[in-house]
Design a protein around this motif. Structure first.
Motif, PDB file in Angstrom:
ATOM      1  N   GLN A 210      16.267  43.874  20.149  1.00 20.18           N
ATOM      2  CA  GLN A 210      17.310  43.949  19.127  1.00 20.18           C
ATOM      3  C   GLN A 210      18.638  43.418  19.656  1.00 20.18           C
ATOM      4  O   GLN A 210      19.404  42.786  18.926  1.00 20.18           O
ATOM      5  CB  GLN A 210      17.469  45.392  18.656  1.00 20.18           C
ATOM      6  N   GLN A 211      18.914  43.673  20.940  1.00 15.74           N
ATOM      7  CA  GLN A 211      20.172  43.218  21.511  1.00 15.74           C
ATOM      8  C   GLN A 211      20.234  41.695  21.602  1.00 15.74           C
ATOM      9  O   GLN A 211      21.314  41.126  21.755  1.00 15.74           O
ATOM     10  CB  GLN A 211      20.361  43.843  22.888  1.00 15.74           C
ATOM     11  N   GLU A 212      19.088  41.034  21.496  1.00 17.58           N
ATOM     12  CA  GLU A 212      19.071  39.570  21.510  1.00 17.58           C
ATOM     13  C   GLU A 212      19.877  39.007  20.348  1.00 17.58           C
ATOM     14  O   GLU A 212      20.427  37.911  20.433  1.00 17.58           O
ATOM     15  CB  GLU A 212      17.625  39.082  21.442  1.00 17.58           C
ATOM     16  N   TYR A 213      19.940  39.757  19.244  1.00 15.76           N
ATOM     17  CA  TYR A 213      20.661  39.300  18.059  1.00 15.76           C
ATOM     18  C   TYR A 213      21.997  40.011  17.887  1.00 15.76           C
ATOM     19  O   TYR A 213      22.582  39.963  16.815  1.00 15.76           O
ATOM     20  CB  TYR A 213      19.779  39.495  16.819  1.00 15.76           C
ATOM     21  N   LEU A 226      20.320  40.963  11.388  1.00 15.69           N
ATOM     22  CA  LEU A 226      18.905  41.212  11.147  1.00 15.69           C
ATOM     23  C   LEU A 226      18.440  40.393   9.945  1.00 15.69           C
ATOM     24  O   LEU A 226      19.217  39.654   9.344  1.00 15.69           O
ATOM     25  CB  LEU A 226      18.654  42.708  10.915  1.00 15.69           C
ATOM     26  N   ARG A 227      17.168  40.541   9.571  1.00 13.24           N
ATOM     27  CA  ARG A 227      16.603  39.706   8.520  1.00 13.24           C
ATOM     28  C   ARG A 227      17.202  39.991   7.156  1.00 13.24           C
ATOM     29  O   ARG A 227      17.366  39.074   6.335  1.00 13.24           O
ATOM     30  CB  ARG A 227      15.081  39.908   8.455  1.00 13.24           C
ATOM     31  N   HIS A 228      17.518  41.256   6.862  1.00 11.24           N
ATOM     32  CA  HIS A 228      17.994  41.607   5.526  1.00 11.24           C
ATOM     33  C   HIS A 228      19.400  42.190   5.524  1.00 11.24           C
ATOM     34  O   HIS A 228      19.840  42.721   4.508  1.00 11.24           O
ATOM     35  CB  HIS A 228      17.026  42.600   4.869  1.00 11.24           C
ATOM     36  N   GLY A 229      20.084  42.096   6.656  1.00 10.41           N
ATOM     37  CA  GLY A 229      21.440  42.606   6.692  1.00 10.41           C
ATOM     38  C   GLY A 229      22.101  42.337   8.025  1.00 10.41           C
ATOM     39  O   GLY A 229      21.434  42.056   9.031  1.00 10.41           O
ATOM     40  N   ALA A 230      23.412  42.394   8.033  1.00  5.36           N
ATOM     41  CA  ALA A 230      24.196  42.241   9.253  1.00  5.36           C
ATOM     42  C   ALA A 230      25.258  43.335   9.263  1.00  5.36           C
ATOM     43  O   ALA A 230      25.566  43.932   8.220  1.00  5.36           O
ATOM     44  CB  ALA A 230      24.838  40.860   9.328  1.00  5.36           C
ATOM     45  N   ALA A 231      25.813  43.595  10.435  1.00  2.00           N
ATOM     46  CA  ALA A 231      26.828  44.649  10.541  1.00  2.00           C
ATOM     47  C   ALA A 231      27.840  44.280  11.603  1.00  2.00           C
ATOM     48  O   ALA A 231      27.511  43.642  12.615  1.00  2.00           O
ATOM     49  CB  ALA A 231      26.180  45.994  10.863  1.00  2.00           C
ATOM     50  N   ALA A 315      31.116  32.378  15.456  1.00  2.00           N
ATOM     51  CA  ALA A 315      30.437  31.859  14.265  1.00  2.00           C
ATOM     52  C   ALA A 315      29.145  31.150  14.641  1.00  2.00           C
ATOM     53  O   ALA A 315      28.116  31.301  13.969  1.00  2.00           O
ATOM     54  CB  ALA A 315      31.367  30.915  13.500  1.00  2.00           C
ATOM     55  N   ASN A 316      29.162  30.369  15.717  1.00  2.00           N
ATOM     56  CA  ASN A 316      27.939  29.715  16.181  1.00  2.00           C
ATOM     57  C   ASN A 316      26.893  30.747  16.575  1.00  2.00           C
ATOM     58  O   ASN A 316      25.709  30.603  16.251  1.00  2.00           O
ATOM     59  CB  ASN A 316      28.238  28.821  17.387  1.00  2.00           C
ATOM     60  N   GLU A 317      27.320  31.786  17.293  1.00  2.24           N
ATOM     61  CA  GLU A 317      26.371  32.804  17.752  1.00  2.24           C
ATOM     62  C   GLU A 317      25.777  33.568  16.580  1.00  2.24           C
ATOM     63  O   GLU A 317      24.588  33.924  16.593  1.00  2.24           O
ATOM     64  CB  GLU A 317      27.062  33.753  18.716  1.00  2.24           C
ATOM     65  N   LEU A 318      26.577  33.830  15.550  1.00  2.00           N
ATOM     66  CA  LEU A 318      26.055  34.514  14.371  1.00  2.00           C
ATOM     67  C   LEU A 318      25.010  33.650  13.661  1.00  2.00           C
ATOM     68  O   LEU A 318      23.960  34.154  13.221  1.00  2.00           O
ATOM     69  CB  LEU A 318      27.193  34.867  13.413  1.00  2.00           C
ATOM     70  N   LEU A 319      25.295  32.350  13.538  1.00  2.00           N
ATOM     71  CA  LEU A 319      24.325  31.460  12.906  1.00  2.00           C
ATOM     72  C   LEU A 319      23.040  31.401  13.727  1.00  2.00           C
ATOM     73  O   LEU A 319      21.932  31.450  13.172  1.00  2.00           O
ATOM     74  CB  LEU A 319      24.919  30.061  12.749  1.00  2.00           C
ATOM     75  N   LEU A 320      23.152  31.287  15.040  1.00  2.00           N
ATOM     76  CA  LEU A 320      21.965  31.239  15.894  1.00  2.00           C
ATOM     77  C   LEU A 320      21.170  32.540  15.793  1.00  2.00           C
ATOM     78  O   LEU A 320      19.934  32.524  15.819  1.00  2.00           O
ATOM     79  CB  LEU A 320      22.371  30.967  17.340  1.00  2.00           C
ATOM     80  N   ALA A 321      21.875  33.670  15.683  1.00  2.00           N
ATOM     81  CA  ALA A 321      21.176  34.945  15.532  1.00  2.00           C
ATOM     82  C   ALA A 321      20.417  34.988  14.205  1.00  2.00           C
ATOM     83  O   ALA A 321      19.268  35.448  14.150  1.00  2.00           O
ATOM     84  CB  ALA A 321      22.173  36.105  15.615  1.00  2.00           C
ATOM     85  N   TYR A 322      21.030  34.515  13.141  1.00  2.00           N
ATOM     86  CA  TYR A 322      20.345  34.471  11.842  1.00  2.00           C
ATOM     87  C   TYR A 322      19.138  33.537  11.911  1.00  2.00           C
ATOM     88  O   TYR A 322      18.041  33.868  11.436  1.00  2.00           O
ATOM     89  CB  TYR A 322      21.314  34.001  10.755  1.00  2.00           C
ATOM     90  N   GLN A 323      19.318  32.355  12.497  1.00  2.00           N
ATOM     91  CA  GLN A 323      18.204  31.428  12.647  1.00  2.00           C
ATOM     92  C   GLN A 323      17.090  32.039  13.481  1.00  2.00           C
ATOM     93  O   GLN A 323      15.896  31.836  13.188  1.00  2.00           O
ATOM     94  CB  GLN A 323      18.689  30.127  13.287  1.00  2.00           C
ATOM     95  N   GLY A 324      17.467  32.801  14.511  1.00  2.00           N
ATOM     96  CA  GLY A 324      16.457  33.434  15.344  1.00  2.00           C
ATOM     97  C   GLY A 324      15.650  34.481  14.596  1.00  2.00           C
ATOM     98  O   GLY A 324      14.433  34.598  14.795  1.00  2.00           O
ATOM     99  N   GLN A 325      16.298  35.238  13.714  1.00  2.00           N
ATOM    100  CA  GLN A 325      15.583  36.255  12.955  1.00  2.00           C
ATOM    101  C   GLN A 325      14.506  35.636  12.052  1.00  2.00           C
ATOM    102  O   GLN A 325      13.447  36.225  11.837  1.00  2.00           O
ATOM    103  CB  GLN A 325      16.569  37.068  12.096  1.00  2.00           C
TER     104      GLN A 325
END
Length: 423
Positions: A210-213, A226-231, A315-325
């Motif tokens: 989970q910490q990966e994202y 996460l897949r259906h939400g962010a915080a 912003a880049n890291e958030l996009l990469l996290a979403y892409q990773g999910q």
């Protein structure tokens, strides 16, 4: 203190919904603007954070806008609506696809329970997006919700939660030495997943994955996608007006939200490309379809496929996290590989057809050309000899078609007929 009974200093929820947009809305052009002192987070300011291609996908251009907004001032239960946005995300198959964005704040110790209700968790309260806050009511005459059964529609709204703690909330605050307690990441997970440990008991073995994202934006706050939400969760006491979290509150609703919106657009396009690849062989003559598919992939790659948005790292890291999910990078690589395989298949078929056509010309033309050349060399103009030569050429052609080379040519022609008829 449990998160379900906590009232944060700032509590915000952003809801993203898939909709159909049949016509351009009569709203103001551009994303919902936010102000922070003398700074205005409007279209012109936000465009400077992104690469030109990403900015066009998120905000459109003056000639072709793709985003609109309107302010609102509506309270229902613990939620207060501040404004709405529409982002047009047309695809090749669905020109009406769009995303609706609702900007809300929550009052009282209701943030987690409100998120659970939006996610329709077991034993949660009634969905707060009802009554005057029902999307159908808010978007009446403007846009229509895409249901979960519709292609590429998410099962429930995507939510982005934002919470800043007070001094009495040590479970989220950095301890002596700057370390975060384990409860901070657990709260992040609960807010992003819209669940409590009773809803979804997380295995301790999964905490590392989970910490990966998780994105550590700074020492003051973190985000989890996460897949259906962010915080987004603060890690030091929020002092109210004038505090750094004024800046964080605006940024999470603007730049960081836009990074997640771009990820949503990428996911929908990749879903559609995957679906298009699956029916390549459903009809005959796959060559034109493969060529059209390659063109669509190239257009998506040049327009939407970005993993680097801005020189500002989070912003880049958030996009990469979403892409990773959603494994978007891996799925797009698979699309490219599969399309390349289909292109090679079409090229092989074309080569076989060209070789077959040349073989037919050889088998038909060589005996006939030889016979006529002999008559011409002998200067023989006897019609009987001409018919005899034509008969000998036809016989030689028939014999040639019985050889291994001739059979290969006939098989090539039969394959071409079968491909053309779809059998």
């Amino acid at each position: 203190m449990e998160l379900s009974s906590l009232t944060g200093v700032r509590q915000a929820i952003t809801v993203i919904l898939p909709v159909r947009l049949p016509a351009l809305p009569p709203w103001d052009v551009g994303p919902l603007p936010f102000e922070l002192g003398s700074r205005h987070a409007d279209t012109s300011t936000r465009q400077t954070y992104f690469t030109p291609a990403a900015a066009r996908a998120l905000y459109g251009t003056a000639e072709r806008p793709c985003r609109w907004h309107r302010f609102a001032d509506l309270t229902h239960g613990p939620l207060h609506l501040h404004g709405l946005e529409l982002l047009r995300t047309a695809t090749d198959r669905s020109r009406e696809h769009a995303l609706a964005v609702l900007h809300l704040t929550a009052e009282g110790p209701t943030l987690l329970e409100t998120l659970r209700a939006i996610g329709h968790r077991p034993h949660a309260a009634t969905d707060p997006l009802s009554g005057p806050l029902a999307p159908d009511t808010l978007l009446d005459g403007i846009a229509e919700l895409r249901t979960a059964e519709a292609p590429f529609a998410i099962a429930r709204p995507y939510t982005v939660a934002f919470l800043t703690p007070a001094a009495g909330h040590p479970a989220a605050l950095r301890q002596d030495g700057g370390r975060l307690p384990e409860t901070a990441d657990r709260w992040l997970w609960q807010l992003a997943s819209r669940s409590t440990e009773a809803d979804f008991p997380a295995a301790p073995e999964h905490l590392t994955s989970q910490q990966e994202y998780t994105v550590r934006i700074s020492a003051d706050w973190s985000a989890l996608v996460l897949r259906h939400g962010a915080a987004f969760l603060g890690h030091r006491p929020d002092q109210g007006d004038g505090d750094f979290f004024n800046f964080a509150a605006v940024h999470h609703r603007t730049i960081y939200l836009d990074a997640l919106l771009l990820g949503t657009i990428q996911r929908d396009h990749i879903d559609e490309l995957t679906d298009a690849l699956s029916d390549v062989f459903d009809k005959p003559n796959i060559g034109p379809r493969v060529a059209a598919l390659e063109q669509r992939i190239a257009a998506f790659r040049s327009t939407y496929w970005r993993q680097h948005l801005t020189a500002h790292g989070p912003a880049n890291e958030l996009l990469l996290a979403y892409q990773g999910q959603y494994r978007l990078a891996d799925r797009f690589a698979e699309i490219l590989a599969e399309a390349a395989d289909y292109a090679r298949l079409v090229q092989t078929q074309d080569s076989q057809q060209i070789a077959g056509a040349l073989g037919v010309l050889t088998i038909l033309g060589l005996p006939l050309g030889t016979a006529l050349s002999i008559l011409q060399v002998l200067d023989d103009h006897d019609p009987g000899h001409l018919f005899l030569a034509l008969g000998a050429a036809a016989l030689s052609t028939g014999v040639a078609f019985t050889t291994r080379y001739g059979r290969l040519v006939l098989d090539s022609l039969r394959d071409r007929v079968r491909n053309s008829s779809g059998r």
